[in-house]
Scaffold this motif. Sequence first.
Motif, mmCIF file in Angstrom:
data_model
loop_
_atom_site.group_PDB
_atom_site.id
_atom_site.type_symbol
_atom_site.label_atom_id
_atom_site.label_comp_id
_atom_site.label_asym_id
_atom_site.label_seq_id
_atom_site.Cartn_x
_atom_site.Cartn_y
_atom_site.Cartn_z
ATOM 1 N N SER A 1 33.102 48.853 30.957
ATOM 2 C CA SER A 1 33.999 49.204 32.136
ATOM 3 C C SER A 1 33.878 50.267 32.890
ATOM 4 O O SER A 1 33.232 51.443 32.741
ATOM 5 C CB SER A 1 35.511 49.199 31.750
ATOM 6 O OG SER A 1 35.626 50.626 30.941
ATOM 7 N N THR A 11 42.133 52.053 40.526
ATOM 8 C CA THR A 11 41.647 51.391 41.576
ATOM 9 C C THR A 11 40.207 51.264 41.742
ATOM 10 O O THR A 11 39.378 51.933 41.123
ATOM 11 C CB THR A 11 42.022 51.504 42.886
ATOM 12 O OG1 THR A 11 41.536 52.995 43.482
ATOM 13 C CG2 THR A 11 43.898 52.085 42.672
ATOM 14 N N ASP A 12 39.736 50.242 42.467
ATOM 15 C CA ASP A 12 38.165 50.108 42.851
ATOM 16 C C ASP A 12 37.794 51.199 43.790
ATOM 17 O O ASP A 12 36.491 51.386 43.911
ATOM 18 C CB ASP A 12 37.899 48.808 43.589
ATOM 19 C CG ASP A 12 37.925 47.467 42.431
ATOM 20 O OD1 ASP A 12 38.223 47.999 41.338
ATOM 21 O OD2 ASP A 12 37.306 46.417 42.921
ATOM 22 N N GLU A 30 47.542 53.351 37.476
ATOM 23 C CA GLU A 30 46.430 52.271 37.375
ATOM 24 C C GLU A 30 45.160 52.573 38.239
ATOM 25 O O GLU A 30 45.376 52.968 39.415
ATOM 26 C CB GLU A 30 46.968 51.119 37.728
ATOM 27 C CG GLU A 30 48.049 50.427 36.642
ATOM 28 C CD GLU A 30 47.307 50.202 35.331
ATOM 29 O OE1 GLU A 30 46.335 49.636 35.597
ATOM 30 O OE2 GLU A 30 48.042 50.375 34.284
ATOM 31 N N THR A 56 32.134 46.795 34.757
ATOM 32 C CA THR A 56 33.207 45.734 35.392
ATOM 33 C C THR A 56 34.485 46.838 36.333
ATOM 34 O O THR A 56 34.922 47.854 35.352
ATOM 35 C CB THR A 56 33.832 45.068 34.325
ATOM 36 O OG1 THR A 56 32.580 44.455 33.718
ATOM 37 C CG2 THR A 56 34.981 44.228 34.692
ATOM 38 N N SER A 57 34.564 46.560 37.290
ATOM 39 C CA SER A 57 35.425 47.302 37.987
ATOM 40 C C SER A 57 36.873 47.197 37.739
ATOM 41 O O SER A 57 37.246 46.095 36.987
ATOM 42 C CB SER A 57 35.112 47.010 39.693
ATOM 43 O OG SER A 57 35.985 45.855 39.984
ATOM 44 N N PRO A 58 37.820 47.929 38.112
ATOM 45 C CA PRO A 58 39.296 47.738 37.755
ATOM 46 C C PRO A 58 39.887 46.396 38.122
ATOM 47 O O PRO A 58 40.674 45.792 37.536
ATOM 48 C CB PRO A 58 39.927 48.988 38.446
ATOM 49 C CG PRO A 58 39.050 49.915 38.466
ATOM 50 C CD PRO A 58 37.547 49.401 38.667
ATOM 51 N N SER A 59 39.208 45.934 39.396
ATOM 52 C CA SER A 59 39.605 44.686 40.014
ATOM 53 C C SER A 59 38.889 43.354 39.205
ATOM 54 O O SER A 59 39.110 42.189 39.654
ATOM 55 C CB SER A 59 39.589 44.462 41.428
ATOM 56 O OG SER A 59 38.060 44.484 41.821
ATOM 57 N N GLY A 60 37.767 43.727 38.520
ATOM 58 C CA GLY A 60 37.256 42.591 37.829
ATOM 59 C C GLY A 60 35.922 42.404 38.491
ATOM 60 O O GLY A 60 35.229 41.466 37.960
ATOM 61 N N GLN A 61 35.440 43.045 39.328
ATOM 62 C CA GLN A 61 34.046 42.954 40.129
ATOM 63 C C GLN A 61 33.229 43.315 39.232
ATOM 64 O O GLN A 61 33.239 44.228 38.357
ATOM 65 C CB GLN A 61 34.056 43.548 41.494
ATOM 66 C CG GLN A 61 35.099 43.083 42.380
ATOM 67 C CD GLN A 61 34.794 43.850 43.866
ATOM 68 O OE1 GLN A 61 33.723 44.157 44.245
ATOM 69 N NE2 GLN A 61 36.038 44.254 44.475
ATOM 70 N N SER A 62 31.833 43.206 39.501
ATOM 71 C CA SER A 62 30.541 43.373 38.771
ATOM 72 C C SER A 62 29.984 44.351 39.585
ATOM 73 O O SER A 62 29.475 44.182 40.830
ATOM 74 C CB SER A 62 29.740 42.241 38.414
ATOM 75 O OG SER A 62 28.521 42.956 37.656
ATOM 76 N N TRP A 63 29.701 45.774 39.122
ATOM 77 C CA TRP A 63 29.023 46.780 39.997
ATOM 78 C C TRP A 63 27.598 46.926 39.239
ATOM 79 O O TRP A 63 27.649 47.299 37.713
ATOM 80 C CB TRP A 63 29.664 47.996 39.727
ATOM 81 C CG TRP A 63 31.020 48.030 40.754
ATOM 82 C CD1 TRP A 63 31.395 47.067 41.904
ATOM 83 C CD2 TRP A 63 32.059 49.002 40.728
ATOM 84 N NE1 TRP A 63 32.601 47.325 42.126
ATOM 85 C CE2 TRP A 63 32.969 48.486 41.517
ATOM 86 C CE3 TRP A 63 32.191 50.126 40.190
ATOM 87 C CZ2 TRP A 63 34.269 49.400 41.957
ATOM 88 C CZ3 TRP A 63 33.609 50.908 40.009
ATOM 89 C CH2 TRP A 63 34.489 50.478 41.270
#
Length: 267
Positions: A220, A164-165, A162, A199-206
């Motif tokens: 993504s 990760t960020d 999986e 959109t990062s793996p954890s759902g953050q916006s970069w």
Amino acid sequence: MSDVLDGVLADLEAQSAELDDHVAGLTDEQWRMPTPAAGWDVATQISHLAWTDEASVAAATDKARWDELVLEAIADPQNVVDSAALDGAKVPPSELLGRWRAGRAALGAALRSVPEGEKIPWYGPPMSPTSMATARFMETWAHSLDVYDALISIGSITGQPEPTDRIVHVAHIGVRTRNFSFAANDLTPPSEEFRVELTSPSGQSWTYGPAEAAQRVTGSAIDFCLLVTQRVNRADTDLVATGTDADQWLDVAQCFAGQPGEGRKAR
């Protein structure tokens, strides 16, 4: 600066340890499994990571050794990377694994020893210790994917780990190498800035670049990172380009040094 460097090095070690855990228990035969990189088996992938770590250490701490490596590259620029990786892979896997581990440990110490404000010579432009660590993360992550594909092919694992960020470091390089990607393909880099929203793996916006930019890339972060390391065909990503220049960038994106890669075929 040291806090930032320490953070990148911690992520690099975590990424390396994940790969180490997967290859440490392989049989000698499994170390010789082919990976998606033509002519490179698992041992060659690890050998390449070890060699590049050692080259980074030399660049940061040992001018005489670094000068030797530069001369080797000048003598055979097209094949120096492959030759080093293939030669290093000839030793027993246990010896290669020990070499890679030693180089990883030496790298952190070497980068932390560089005086504030100094840059490290490299095959391309000189880099700060943090940039060097970020580049090492990118390569470690990308080559890990090739190793995992080999393990998937024999059923050793069921899929890629999986994400990760930690891949933020790959995304960062991917954005910063936009102009390089154009130039490497004999194209004139666009003069205007792009907006990149991931959109990062954890759902953050970069986000990168001005919010009002006309040229945009969205999608993504994992697909963007896979694309800029040329581990996926663009057709198999969720990335969306707005604007002709942004669209062209996704066709040529490449965050690693050297000649344009062949990329991967569409699934």
